[in-house]
Design a protein around this motif. Structure first.
Motif, PDB file in Angstrom:
ATOM      1  N   GLU A  81       0.546  -0.008  11.599  1.00 25.75           N
ATOM      2  CA  GLU A  81       0.068  -1.355  11.280  1.00 25.75           C
ATOM      3  C   GLU A  81       0.954  -2.342  12.032  1.00 25.75           C
ATOM      4  OE1 GLU A  81      -1.185  -2.703   7.162  1.00 25.75           O
ATOM      5  OE2 GLU A  81       0.762  -3.680   7.430  1.00 25.75           O
ATOM      6  N   VAL A 114      -8.393   2.818   2.433  1.00 24.70           N
ATOM      7  CA  VAL A 114      -6.977   3.155   2.249  1.00 24.70           C
ATOM      8  C   VAL A 114      -6.872   4.327   1.292  1.00 24.70           C
ATOM      9  CG1 VAL A 114      -6.095   0.853   2.813  1.00 24.70           C
ATOM     10  CG2 VAL A 114      -6.646   1.407   0.449  1.00 24.70           C
ATOM     11  N   LYS A 172     -13.087  -0.350   6.003  1.00 21.59           N
ATOM     12  CA  LYS A 172     -11.646  -0.109   6.004  1.00 21.59           C
ATOM     13  C   LYS A 172     -11.338   0.619   4.708  1.00 21.59           C
ATOM     14  CE  LYS A 172      -7.107  -2.309   6.004  1.00 21.59           C
ATOM     15  NZ  LYS A 172      -6.399  -3.600   5.918  1.00 21.59           N
ATOM     16  N   ALA A 194       0.817  -1.215   0.000  1.00 18.70           N
ATOM     17  CA  ALA A 194       0.000   0.000   0.000  1.00 18.70           C
ATOM     18  C   ALA A 194       0.849   1.263   0.000  1.00 18.70           C
ATOM     19  CB  ALA A 194      -0.941  -0.007   1.206  1.00 18.70           C
ATOM     20  N   THR A 233      -4.511   4.252   6.501  1.00 19.97           N
ATOM     21  CA  THR A 233      -5.659   3.381   6.695  1.00 19.97           C
ATOM     22  C   THR A 233      -6.633   4.055   7.650  1.00 19.97           C
ATOM     23  OG1 THR A 233      -4.306   1.412   6.351  1.00 19.97           O
ATOM     24  CG2 THR A 233      -6.414   1.093   7.477  1.00 19.97           C
ATOM     25  N   THR A 290     -11.636  -1.039   1.081  1.00 25.68           N
ATOM     26  CA  THR A 290     -11.106  -2.381   0.828  1.00 25.68           C
ATOM     27  C   THR A 290     -11.812  -3.465   1.630  1.00 25.68           C
ATOM     28  OG1 THR A 290      -9.380  -2.087   2.491  1.00 25.68           O
ATOM     29  CG2 THR A 290      -8.834  -1.482   0.211  1.00 25.68           C
ATOM     30  N   GLU A 299     -11.409   2.936  -2.790  1.00 26.75           N
ATOM     31  CA  GLU A 299     -10.614   3.114  -1.574  1.00 26.75           C
ATOM     32  C   GLU A 299     -11.127   2.265  -0.413  1.00 26.75           C
ATOM     33  OE1 GLU A 299     -10.324   6.944  -3.960  1.00 26.75           O
ATOM     34  OE2 GLU A 299     -11.928   5.562  -3.414  1.00 26.75           O
ATOM     35  N   TYR A 316      -9.136  11.061   1.975  1.00 22.26           N
ATOM     36  CA  TYR A 316     -10.201  10.473   2.792  1.00 22.26           C
ATOM     37  C   TYR A 316     -11.421  11.392   2.817  1.00 22.26           C
ATOM     38  CZ  TYR A 316     -13.254   9.074   6.424  1.00 22.26           C
ATOM     39  OH  TYR A 316     -14.400   8.744   7.099  1.00 22.26           O
ATOM     40  N   CYS A 345      -1.098  -7.399  10.029  1.00 23.11           N
ATOM     41  CA  CYS A 345      -2.044  -7.399   8.914  1.00 23.11           C
ATOM     42  C   CYS A 345      -1.753  -8.648   8.103  1.00 23.11           C
ATOM     43  CB  CYS A 345      -1.862  -6.140   8.062  1.00 23.11           C
ATOM     44  SG  CYS A 345      -2.980  -6.095   6.648  1.00 23.11           S
TER      45      CYS A 345
END
Length: 154
Positions: A140, A109, A107, A56, A64, A93, A91, A116, A143
């Motif tokens: 993160e 990204v 969620k 990503a 995120t 996911t 966006e 956003y 994941c």
């Protein structure tokens, strides 16, 4: 599901591009029975698809956001419309209908807060929502797409 099936799934969760001969060698089978098992698990839907996992950050979507949504609308028609809206936003996911105080969890990204904000505006313009709460992930820690295999029926 026996130990061979679990071993196949374990290996494929690490690398879905393994050649059958290498996969078979890893799990202790010859190629033909190994391939039959993979085909059976694909046909049954146990193996849904094989994908490539992308980085990503290298794709400039390293931010995120977890979006909690509450709504006063709980009709089938509203859900279908909301599903179409959310599914049209690349966006997003992951998208879940929840039990408890949050009705839906997304969620998202994006590269930054401005991106956003554009997603947020699409959501509120496209659906009547009661409350939208956004939480930005700071780090993160874990994941994975790997599923635990210990619970699979024998």
């Amino acid at each position: 599901m026996d130990k061979f099936d679990k071993a196949i799934l374990d290996a494929l969760q690490d690398d879905a591009t393994l050649p059958v001969a290498e996969l078979a060698a890893r799990v202790g089978l010859t190629a033909t029975p190994c391939w039959r098992r993979v085909q059976r698990m694909e046909a049954s839907g146990l193996i849904r698809k094989r994908v490539v996992l992308l980085d990503a950050k290298k794709l400039n979507v390293g931010v995120t956001v977890f979006v909690s949504i509450r709504t006063q609308h709980h009709s089938v028609d509203w859900l279908k419309s909301f599903h179409r809206l959310v599914s049209s936003i690349p966006e997003v996911t992951e998208f879940y209908r929840m039990a408890g105080q949050t009705d839906y969890l997304l969620k998202v990204v994006v590269p930054d807060i401005a991106a956003y904000d554009r997603v947020y505006k699409r959501l509120i313009q496209g659906a009547e929502l009661g409350d939208v709460s956004s939480s930005f992930a700071m780090e993160e820690i874990k994941c994975t797409t790997r599923l635990p295999l210990d619970y699979a029926a024998a």
